[in-house]
Design an enzyme around this catalytic site. Sequence first.
Site, PDB file in Angstrom:
ATOM      1  N   ASP A 125       7.048   3.028   6.256  1.00 19.77           N
ATOM      2  CA  ASP A 125       6.893   2.411   4.943  1.00 19.77           C
ATOM      3  C   ASP A 125       7.192   3.378   3.808  1.00 19.77           C
ATOM      4  OD1 ASP A 125       6.323  -0.008   5.968  1.00 19.77           O
ATOM      5  OD2 ASP A 125       4.489  -0.308   4.815  1.00 19.77           O
ATOM      6  N   SER A 143       0.832  -1.208   0.000  1.00 20.92           N
ATOM      7  CA  SER A 143       0.000   0.000   0.000  1.00 20.92           C
ATOM      8  C   SER A 143       0.864   1.254   0.000  1.00 20.92           C
ATOM      9  CB  SER A 143      -0.961   0.005   1.193  1.00 20.92           C
ATOM     10  OG  SER A 143      -0.255   0.150   2.398  1.00 20.92           O
TER      11      SER A 143
END
Lengths: 376, 376
Positions: free
Chosen positions: B198, B140
């Site tokens: 991330d 994602s």
Amino acid sequence: MEVRDCLISAPGKAILHGEHAVVHGKVALAVSLNLRTYLKLKARSDGKVCINLPNIDTFVCWELSELKQLTSSKLQRLDAELVKRLRKFIGVTNENLDSSASAILAFLYIYLSLFGSGDMPSLTVSVWSELPTGAGLGSSAAYSVCLAAAFLCATGNIPTPLKEWEQTGRWCQEDLELINSWAFQGEKIIHGNPSGVDNALLLENHPLIIRVPLLRILLTNTKVPRSTKVLVARVKDKINKFPSVMIPVLDSVDAISCTCEKVLTEMTCEPITGDHYNILEELIDINQHHLNVIGVGHPSLDMLCQVTAARGLHSKLTGAGGGGCGITLLRPGAGTMKDLRDCGYDCWETSIGGPGVQQHFPSSVKEEIMEVLNRY
Amino acid sequence: MEVRDCLISAPGKAILHGEHAVVHGKVALAVSLNLRTYLKLKARSDGKVCINLPNIDTFVCWELSELKQLTSSKLQRLDAELVKRLRKFIGVTNENLDSSASAILAFLYIYLSLFGSGDMPSLTVSVWSELPTGAGLGSSAAYSVCLAAAFLCATGNIPTPLKEWEQTGRWCQEDLELINSWAFQGEKIIHGNPSGVDNALLLENHPLIIRVPLLRILLTNTKVPRSTKVLVARVKDKINKFPSVMIPVLDSVDAISCTCEKVLTEMTCEPITGDHYNILEELIDINQHHLNVIGVGHPSLDMLCQVTAARGLHSKLTGAGGGGCGITLLRPGAGTMKDLRDCGYDCWETSIGGPGVQQHFPSSVKEEIMEVLNRY
């Protein structure tokens, strides 16, 4: 002088937690292992002194007159002169003794130290052990303890603890300490310079021994040979290579020993529950991982862990690792482990936390053991 | 307004060391994973805005006129009002979004935030990812980074880095930080409240990213489903149960991350040797044991370790554990791993330490990926 016959046994030992970490100043948790060494002392009237050690194919007799030439005064510290004379007497020249020579040396040393200044008795000592030798299970310590207890009993230095109405008899703390000090002389001869832990463990109520409930275990010998010296060096190298990674692992092992000791002590005071077993099993698993981390695992031990895990049981190596022996905690009702024998391993279903050195009536000893001892 | 077509890719991420320990304040070592997400932006002239996400069977088109009613002023912080309006617009009512709804929401949010105050372009965005979703491999984040980079490029907020004589183009640090801040908005929509790690990882040269040599790895998805939340709670429980045993293990994991970082940095500065690989492998083995100790192992991961060990390769879980993915370091010349596919696992032979987000000429992208993207 005529001695009274007696029958004595001493347990082996197993390290529950802290092998290797103990070398680096951490706590180790050792417990008595109910695989025992049995010694039968029998008076003779033919002026001979004989020793029979069928486990290691050793059967020797001497004339009392020969032994009298070697006598020494009683000494609590190891009499280096006597050891030298004894080595010459039995014809050993090199430094590294085989198990037969070291067992004979320990026998003669304790015999002569205790009887040498007085009337030397004619006797036969026969020993049979359930313990595998050289597997880190304290077989030589159990042997030395049996020898010391038998001879101290024979000289009257300690009493015969066996009551007529009991199957087995045990000595008081003071007597145990005397046995221990003499057994330690035997160990020094066999091992060079032992830590003294092995003997102390065999004598119950010693400060080093914790109170342990009687717990069923499976002891497995993978029969993979290993050198304790090499493994200890390997751990040291790994600590030097990755100090920041390895030192915390030793701290964790230390905490495992302490946590386990606490749980075992609780188990002696309160009803044993499944939760107690859960914690013991978790600690076994964690420590087995740590032992792999410090570099003393072995595929044969992984196999042991896998085979027992498939039955819901938890195992770890015990002792030096790199093969050697593993220990599996057996919950009440756990079955036998044929699968492990299929791996080519030797297995003993036994227990930890059993009695220390004790004297027996022959009827309290398993028939097959008496049968071996009575052969001589 | 008409936008220029562009083709952008961003890598996944893999945690080399420190998963779980990072929750308890320790260092984690995350690296870019060369399984990439590709985004193609194509101008349209029919007044529609379309998104195609074939990985998750999501294909949606809107009329520009519909979207104009939702416009908002540009905001760097997440505009809660806009998110609320968007949720209503796409008809989402419950709190937990499925991957399709959250991907659409992130797309619309970034599109409207960047174009909403001016001339809104008609366009199609098509995304194809080599990353499995929900496997802790940053799929994602890679998606959000591609979206942010494409739209920032389209608005002219950042330049088009592609030079005519190069196959790929990369942005400067300042532009990467702008991409990151917008991608973070998308991540917040998808994940609620992410740590921001991330995204940062996908943008090279960020302080959180260490310089890593390009290393071949095998990424294996055991396909055993697990809940990160449950696993994190399990570790917390185990620390509370055995603090003195577990806290040193976390310290050791921390030291593993630091030691590994040091070795990887060395490998970027000096010729790579077998010794470098030896250390990386030892650290992988140690950490895998530690992850078992803290309770996030799984038989499927044990199997991965065993199968790869049989080929002399070293593996550990990556991410949450309890199943999920494992990573295997491949030495130069290591062969393929058919055996793992026989276990029912998905395997990708890929690398770590590859480039971050970048723009591509179509000819620099694998044919099969272009084929998927050109379908829409």
